[in-house]
Design a protein around this motif. Sequence first.
Motif, PDB file in Angstrom:
ATOM      1  N   ASP A 160      30.322  -5.436   0.132  1.00 36.49           N
ATOM      2  CA  ASP A 160      31.511  -5.883   0.851  1.00 36.49           C
ATOM      3  C   ASP A 160      32.695  -5.844  -0.107  1.00 36.49           C
ATOM      4  O   ASP A 160      32.543  -6.126  -1.306  1.00 36.49           O
ATOM      5  CB  ASP A 160      31.298  -7.313   1.376  1.00 36.49           C
ATOM      6  N   ILE A 161      33.878  -5.496   0.395  1.00 31.78           N
ATOM      7  CA  ILE A 161      35.055  -5.413  -0.458  1.00 31.78           C
ATOM      8  C   ILE A 161      35.375  -6.765  -1.086  1.00 31.78           C
ATOM      9  O   ILE A 161      35.915  -6.854  -2.199  1.00 31.78           O
ATOM     10  CB  ILE A 161      36.268  -4.883   0.352  1.00 31.78           C
ATOM     11  N   ARG A 162      34.997  -7.847  -0.420  1.00 28.91           N
ATOM     12  CA  ARG A 162      35.259  -9.195  -0.946  1.00 28.91           C
ATOM     13  C   ARG A 162      34.399  -9.516  -2.157  1.00 28.91           C
ATOM     14  O   ARG A 162      34.696 -10.457  -2.903  1.00 28.91           O
ATOM     15  CB  ARG A 162      35.041 -10.221   0.164  1.00 28.91           C
ATOM     16  N   ASP A 163      33.328  -8.727  -2.375  1.00 28.93           N
ATOM     17  CA  ASP A 163      32.488  -8.933  -3.556  1.00 28.93           C
ATOM     18  C   ASP A 163      33.209  -8.554  -4.844  1.00 28.93           C
ATOM     19  O   ASP A 163      32.806  -8.956  -5.938  1.00 28.93           O
ATOM     20  CB  ASP A 163      31.196  -8.109  -3.448  1.00 28.93           C
ATOM     21  N   ILE A 164      34.268  -7.756  -4.741  1.00 28.70           N
ATOM     22  CA  ILE A 164      34.991  -7.292  -5.928  1.00 28.70           C
ATOM     23  C   ILE A 164      36.016  -8.314  -6.391  1.00 28.70           C
ATOM     24  O   ILE A 164      36.256  -8.490  -7.592  1.00 28.70           O
ATOM     25  CB  ILE A 164      35.675  -5.939  -5.635  1.00 28.70           C
ATOM     26  N   GLY A 165      36.646  -8.997  -5.424  1.00 29.84           N
ATOM     27  CA  GLY A 165      37.667  -9.978  -5.763  1.00 29.84           C
ATOM     28  C   GLY A 165      38.643 -10.161  -4.626  1.00 29.84           C
ATOM     29  O   GLY A 165      38.537  -9.510  -3.585  1.00 29.84           O
TER      30      GLY A 165
END
Length: 259
Positions: A160-165
Amino acid sequence: MASLQNSLFLNSFPQVLSLFLQLLLSHFVILFPHALMSQLQKHSTLPCCKRGGFSFLVRAEQVGTSSRGSPSQDRTGRRQVIAIGTVAPLVFLVNQNYKSFAAENKKGFLPVTDKKDGYEFIYPFGWQEVVIEGQDKVFKDVIEPLENVSVTVIPTIKQDIRDIGPPNEVAETLIKRVLAPPSQKTKLIEAAQHDVDGKAYYTFEFIAKAPNYTRHALSTISIGNGKFYTLTTGANERRWEKMKDKLHTVVDSFKLFNV
């Protein structure tokens, strides 16, 4: 050529539909020549163009057995109803398909669907596809080269893109390390998250200043299918006000699907 064919199809659709109906009705005239034609001429309304779609209305006079009727008249009446009942659903299907086609293809834009990598978006009509190493897709205006859209796809183990920051942090890093050369001065204007069909996307706006020009750009990023996707579009700062609505449309159209 495909783009031209799509444009010609949209422009000529009312005539195509009218011809289709004429041929279809001719088929029924062959089967039921006399009574059907007379009834259609008296009681039917042929297709006409209306704002927002097409309409088609056929009314059939009910012919039944009465004290003044005959069995042959009754059979003719039933044939008329059967013929008209067959035409109406076909016209309805054509009408619905046309509306669906028009809804999926926004005026002034052309669609791109990559079934291999699992993404889709639209870009302004008139932009040309070019091949650039490291980019999955690139379309650009041949007169204003800073007006373009590009897509990159790289593998990732993230889900998920939210896993990056958070959006601002991820946007700043991408702009400085990937989306603009180190020699250019960059500024993040805003970054935000939005969800489409349960999938998170980060969308951000930024400026990159070179010695002889300034590019105003928009990007959207997301993760899916084991890949990290980046779509970036922009224009010369002097043309931003003219182009910003189109560029926002491009960014907002970007969607991922499972492959």
